[in-house]
Structure formats: C-alpha cells, structure tokens
Design an enzyme around this catalytic site. Structure first.
Site, mmCIF file in Angstrom:
data_model
loop_
_atom_site.group_PDB
_atom_site.id
_atom_site.type_symbol
_atom_site.label_atom_id
_atom_site.label_comp_id
_atom_site.label_asym_id
_atom_site.label_seq_id
_atom_site.Cartn_x
_atom_site.Cartn_y
_atom_site.Cartn_z
ATOM 1 C CE1 TYR A 138 -3.902 2.296 0.862
ATOM 2 C CE2 TYR A 138 -2.322 3.321 2.351
ATOM 3 C CZ TYR A 138 -3.535 3.353 1.682
ATOM 4 O OH TYR A 138 -4.378 4.433 1.829
ATOM 5 C CE LYS A 173 -3.608 5.228 -1.433
ATOM 6 N NZ LYS A 173 -4.657 5.803 -2.327
#
Length: 253
Positions: free
Chosen positions: A160, A164
């Site tokens: 993640y 990002k």
C-alpha cells in the site's frame, strides 16, 4: 446541500471509487459546489446509491461502473463519458483498496493487485482524459495518495505504501508535462479517516493510530472533499505537482 458556494457550476467531474468512503464524500462536496459528478465504482450498485444521495441533496450526478485497473474498461468508459458530456473538467483518482498485513504476509498476488488498482488505475484514468484536456487547454486532476506514501506506514502495508508513494511520483511527473497545457495535476495525502476502510482495523490498531494523531481524532470524510474542492477550484490555479497533507498533524512536511 448546505453550501451556497457554486464555483464548480457546469463542470463535469469524474470521481473513481466513489461508491463509498472518501470517494463518496468527495463526490458529494463537488456536487454541492455545482459540478455534475460522474460516480464510478467497480459495480454499479454502490455508485447508484451515491448518486441517489447526491441527487437527494439537490446535486447533479450519474453512475458508471468500471475497474480502474483494466485499461480497456477505462478507455471504453471514458469514451462514453466524453461522447455524452463532451468533456471532463475534473478527474479525481480515488479508487483504492486496503489490506492491513505485515511485510512477510504480502504475496506477489497481493502486491500486484494493490499496485494495479492504486497506481495503474490512476495512470489509466489520467491517460484517458489527458488528450481531451490538452485539446481544450483546461483541466484539473487530483490523485489521492496517503500519509503512508510520504512517511511509510508503521503498521506495515509495504504494498500500500509503495503504491501511494508511486502516486506522488506520478503526480509530479504528469504535472510537469501537463502544466504548459493549463492542466493542474496535484495530489492529496490523507491520514486516517472515519470510513468503511478504518472499520476493518482492529480496535487496538485504531487506538494506536489515533494516539499518533496530534488532533486526537479521525478525520471526517467531508474534510477531504473540501480539500479536493480547493485544488480543483480557480483558487488553486497556480498550484502544480503538490501533495497536500490532510492528516490531523500526524505527518508534517
């Protein structure tokens, strides 16, 4: 609708992953400010639910279903949007998934899926609107990153965090390319907000996270919506390639 501000009147805005959570809040605020919001989700039902709420509040909205990670689906969907509306003034790349796992538990499949939805999905949608925005010399793109993309994530979630962080890099690179065409490309890095995603966290994990937020609380989804509304407004016309942190003070650049 509670606001009298209509600075986005007559704008066509696409918000991906807007069937729930932050995306739904973003779509609601943009509609409140006067935009016709095209609400995307992977399936039509949550998108239509969001549209019903927006229309019930006096806003304009329509629903469309496609998977941002699938290039052909994205191309077809934006082809329909452009054919029907003639343009896309605002693109908000919000679609994403959560997966709270430590590094040793990240499989190759988990890694690929995370990057496909967050990073490739943002790329796909940017590609789909860029030519028409260039032709009109006008457009606003906001990519939703995360505080994890700036700070790293103390919980884990390396896949993640990498996705990002990649969105921040994509934002800067595209902003450099698009600025001469009067297209503003920026990003927002939210901290932890009260959405369905945080409901998946354990109570201990949530308490630990909140203890690290100087504001002492989770963010309210509409606070992200207002930040997005600023970045797509004329007030932000000289802002390019920035990543705005909205995180209650949990990370300060």
């Amino acid at each position: 609708m509670t606001s009298n501000r209509r600075e986005l009147s007559d704008k066509i805005a696409v918000v991906t992953g807007a069937g729930r959570g932050l995306g739904r809040a973003i779509a609601s605020v943009l509609a409140e400010r006067g935009a016709h919001v095209i609400v995307n989700d992977r399936s039509l039902e949550p998108a239509e639910e969001a549209v019903e709420i927006i229309r019930g509040q006096g806003g304009q909205a329509s629903a469309i279903a496609f998977d941002v990670s699938q290039t052909t689906e994205v191309e077809a969907a934006f082809g329909r949007i452009l054919a029907e509306h003639g343009r896309v003034d605002i693109l908000i790349n919000n679609a994403g998934i959560g997966d709270f796992v430590p590094f040793p538990e990240i499989t190759s499949e988990k890694w690929d899926r995370m990057l496909d939805i967050h990073l490739k999905g943002s790329f796909n949608c940017c590609q789909a609107v860029l030519a028409s925005m260039k032709a009109r010399k006008s457009g606003k793109i906001v990519n939703i990153s995360s505080v994890a993309g700036k700070r790293g994530d103390f919980i884990g979630n390396a896949h993640y965090t990498a996705a990002k962080a990649g969105i921040i890099g994509l934002t800067k690179s595209l902003a450099l390319y698009a600025a001469p065409f009067e297209i503003n490309v920026n990003a927002i890095a939210p901290g932890l907000f009260a959405t369905e995603l945080t409901s998946e966290m354990s109570a201990d994990m949530k308490a630990t996270t909140i203890s690290r937020i100087p504001a002492g609380r989770l963010g309210r989804p509409e606070e992200i919506g207002r930040a997005v509304a600023f970045l797509v407004s004329d007030d932000a016309s000289y802002i390019f390639g920035e990543t705005l942190s909205v995180n209650g003070g949990s990370y300060m650049d």
